[in-house]
Design an enzyme around this catalytic site. Structure first.
Site, short mmCIF file in Angstrom:
data_model
loop_
_atom_site.label_atom_id
_atom_site.label_comp_id
_atom_site.label_asym_id
_atom_site.label_seq_id
_atom_site.Cartn_x
_atom_site.Cartn_y
_atom_site.Cartn_z
N GLY A 65 31.54 43.63 43.72
CA GLY A 65 32.10 44.70 44.55
C GLY A 65 31.70 44.53 46.00
O GLY A 65 30.77 43.78 46.31
N CYS A 92 27.60 39.24 40.34
CA CYS A 92 27.47 39.47 41.79
C CYS A 92 26.82 40.83 42.05
O CYS A 92 25.64 41.01 41.80
CB CYS A 92 28.85 39.32 42.45
SG CYS A 92 28.78 39.00 44.22
N TYR A 93 27.58 41.83 42.50
CA TYR A 93 27.04 43.18 42.72
C TYR A 93 26.41 43.70 41.42
O TYR A 93 25.38 44.38 41.44
CB TYR A 93 28.17 44.11 43.18
CG TYR A 93 27.74 45.54 43.44
CD1 TYR A 93 27.17 45.92 44.66
CD2 TYR A 93 27.92 46.52 42.48
CE1 TYR A 93 26.79 47.22 44.89
CE2 TYR A 93 27.54 47.83 42.70
CZ TYR A 93 26.97 48.18 43.92
OH TYR A 93 26.60 49.49 44.15
N HIS A 178 30.51 33.81 40.37
CA HIS A 178 31.63 34.38 39.62
C HIS A 178 32.07 33.44 38.49
O HIS A 178 32.83 32.50 38.73
CB HIS A 178 32.81 34.64 40.56
CG HIS A 178 32.56 35.73 41.54
ND1 HIS A 178 32.83 37.05 41.26
CD2 HIS A 178 32.04 35.71 42.79
CE1 HIS A 178 32.50 37.79 42.30
NE2 HIS A 178 32.01 37.01 43.24
N GLU A 180 34.16 34.04 36.24
CA GLU A 180 35.54 34.33 35.83
C GLU A 180 36.59 33.52 36.57
O GLU A 180 37.76 33.50 36.15
CB GLU A 180 35.83 35.84 35.99
CG GLU A 180 35.95 36.34 37.42
CD GLU A 180 34.63 36.69 38.10
OE1 GLU A 180 34.66 37.44 39.09
OE2 GLU A 180 33.58 36.20 37.65
N ASP A 236 58.75 37.84 39.30
CA ASP A 236 58.37 39.16 38.79
C ASP A 236 59.56 40.10 38.66
O ASP A 236 59.77 40.72 37.61
CB ASP A 236 57.30 39.78 39.71
CG ASP A 236 56.12 38.85 39.96
OD1 ASP A 236 55.90 37.96 39.12
OD2 ASP A 236 55.45 39.01 40.98
#
Length: 649
Positions: A65, A92-93, A178, A180, A236
């Site tokens: 964040g 992280c945060y 991170h 992810e 999209d």
């Protein structure tokens, strides 16, 4: 229209709770967990611990964040989440939060880490089992763990910065990096270990029923009303239209393509032809003039907290990228309302359908996806007016819980042709946001000092022999290994780096930045590996720089300090349209189009190679080509010439 698996399946037994601290990568965590066929839900950071326990969640992941854990406005959370016996992974945060709760400390360092770094890993730790002792990861932070909490041990380090902590007994783990994102090479292996070996999750959550769920929701919401779908011609909105076409009767779906004047060369025509082949009747509206002269309402100033508003300049005189997006978004809705009027449709009986994706909502800080994410950019389909329509329940967004790769898979299931499903993404505002508009050069008080730092970096091997006050600052930002590599690069290659007097939108940490661009030039052919190293290093040392570009051609002797006044005029757009067409044609003809995920072509107001003695005014512009490889369309890597694509392309 909210489509969540909580609605579909009731309890959350065996699922993973992703507590959202405002990370731009929050949905990437969600996507990665679901890729491993484990159910996940994104919840507010303040979700009480008892609720997580009662609903049967098996594990907790706390996202990154933009806040500091010590900030007065730091988001509230329930510290009991660490005491309910559930395995927790803080990213992280999330790691800093965990460390603080257990008595550790977090400090703001002088060095930001934004980019890919090699870190040392303790692979005896359960989370890192099976990894190498050195791993490449993505770090994006300013704050760092200073004192490690009692009961925790350091399990990863980036130089002298703590990159991972663990309390194996309590099954509490933190990573400053991170796992992810694609840029962390073994990130999926780390998540797989956490989910299956540490948390004991099962991979039984599949999304095969999502298409039918979407269709059921559309039918329930629309009933006998009509749906107006505004097609940009991108993946999209086309998949959204095909889904509506399958869910409803053909006479209920009104497909309109609004040509806003910012389309690629021949794009409106190809959109019409492609959709006609799908049996979708399309009405094309040429609204270029309306968009060029569009306006919107804006706050009087940043400081003015009253509801008073001012009228913006017309779009063709606006330079601020956020204001451009807002004008386009609002004009888009006004044109749609005019179309509804011309077709004698009653607004109260018509729904507006859009191909909005979940990352769109996260980037524009929509409460539907995240109520803590920083605004990275306002999406043309998530403006104040659209949000008002959404609050009235008049907007249908069947793809808003999908990622780009999932939309492509859904498109194939719906029978859309490969050439439509695999198209490179192109933003709704089109070429308008690929022109860097400017009326005057962007030169702040730190311009000269930052230029001096850049000179020291690109001539580092010579600079170390001539002590300078700024040299120590450069040295303090890099490790011994990086210093050695910088010495080697600057000894072998004759490089020059300088600030360009423009600013561009970028992302640093979890926040949007609007900062300088650094240009790099060389006397010999570019050595891309060295340039990539510098591109990662420079924004770390100079926080006011968020992009690094290589300037082709002969070495730039006199970097420009002025700009060519540039606005969204037909001439400027025609120049970019042709440059985009040429670049995309070359990439397609080379056969490498499929290797590159996206290739924005950007027009900048910069005129290089002018003789300062002749005092020639800035009257030309330059083109930037950004080749990008990604699987999640939120993070990725540059497509490097000579590696991912041939240099001649």
């Amino acid at each position: 229209m909210e489509i969540s698996s909580t609605e579909q399946n009731g309890s959350c037994e065996g699922a993973v709770a992703i507590l959202d601290a405002g990370a731009q990568y929050g949905k990437v965590i969600d996507r990665r967990v679901r890729e491993l066929c484990v159910r996940s839900e994104i919840l507010p950071l303040e979700t009480p611990a008892f609720a997580l326990r009662e609903q049967g969640y098996r594990a907790i992941i706390i996202s990154g964040g933009p806040s500091s854990v010590y900030a007065e406005d730091a988001p509230w959370f329930d510290p009991a989440i660490f005491a309910i016996g559930k395995p927790v992974l803080g990213i992280c945060y999330g790691m800093q939060l965990m460390n603080k709760v257990f008595g550790g400390t977090v400090h703001k360092k002088s060095v930001r880490e934004d980019g890919v770094f090699s870190i040392g890993v303790d692979n005896t730790c359960s989370l890192f089992r099976g990894l190498q002792k050195e791993e490449l990861v993505l770090l994006t932070h300013g704050d760092s763990v200073d004192k490690v909490a009692d009961g925790f041990k350091v399990v990863a380090q980036s130089g002298n910065i703590i990159a991972g902590i663990a309390n194996e007994q309590k099954k509490l783990y933190g990573t400053q990096f991170h796992p992810e994102v694609d840029l962390t090479e073994r990130g999926m292996a780390i998540l797989r270990t956490f989910l299956f070996e540490i948390a004991g999750c099962t991979s039984n959550f599949t999304v095969q029923n999502r298409q039918q769920t979407c269709i059921d929701k559309i039918r329930e919401k629309v009933d006998k009303s009509k749906v107006l779908v505004l097609l940009s011609g991108g993946v999209d909105s086309t998949v959204c239209t095909a889904l509506l076409n399958k869910a409803l009767n053909q006479d209920q779906v009104i497909a309109v393509h609004i040509d806003n004047g910012f389309m690629r060369k021949g794009e409106s025509q190809s959109v019409e032809e492609a959709l006609t082949k799908l049996g979708i009747k399309l009405k094309v509206v040429n609204a270029a003039h309306t968009f060029y002269n569009g306006t919107t309402t804006l706050p009087i100033s940043k400081e003015d907290m009253t509801p008073r508003k001012r009228i913006s300049k017309t779009l063709n005189m606006t330079t601020n990228p956020e204001e451009k997006r807002k004008i386009i978004g609002d004009t888009f809705v006004k044109v749609a309302n005019e179309v509804i009027g011309e077709m004698n449709l009653k607004p109260e009986e018509v729904f507006l359908a859009q191909g909005t994706l979940r990352p769109d909502l996260i980037e524009s800080a929509s409460h539907l996806a995240s109520n803590k994410a920083e605004v990275i950019k306002t999406h043309h389909n998530d403006t104040e007016l659209i949000r008002k329509l959404r609050d009235e329940g008049k907007v249908i967004e069947p793809l808003k819980d999908f990622h780009k790769d999932e939309v492509r898979a859904l498109g194939k299931e719906l029978g859309l042709p490969e050439e439509i499903v695999s198209r490179h993404p192109f933003p709704g505002p089109g070429l308008s946001i690929r022109v860097i508009c400017a009326e005057e050069p962007y030169i702040c008080k730190d311009f000269a000092e930052t230029n001096n730092i850049l000179k020291i970096i690109t001539d580092f091997s010579a600079s170390v022999r001539k002590p300078h006050a700024l040299l120590q600052r450069v040295k303090s930002c890099i490790s011994d290994e990086e210093e050695e590599k910088l010495m080697q690069i600057t000894s072998l290659h004759s490089l020059n780096a300088f600030l360009l007097p423009i600013k561009t939108v970028g992302v640093q940490g979890d926040c949007r930045s609007y900062s300088y661009v650094c240009g790099v030039t060389s006397k010999e052919s570019p050595h891309w590996e060295s340039l990539m190293f510098l591109a990662r290093l420079i924004p770390r040392m100079c926080h006011s720089i968020n992009r690094v570009v290589y300037v082709f051609g002969s070495p730039v002797k006199e970097p420009p300090t002025d700009i060519t006044p540039t606005f969204l005029t037909t001439g400027v757009l025609s120049t970019l349209r042709q440059a985009d067409f040429v670049a995309c044609s070359i990439l397609r003809d080379s056969g490498y189009s499929g290797k590159v995920s996206q290739m924005p072509v950007i027009l900048t107001p910069l005129h290089f190679d002018r003789d300062p003695l002749q005092k020639q005014p800035s009257c030309r512009r330059s083109v930037v080509v950004r080749t990008f490889i990604t699987s999640d369309f939120m993070t990725g890597i540059p497509a490097m010439p000579g590696n991912h694509i041939p240099e001649e392309v």
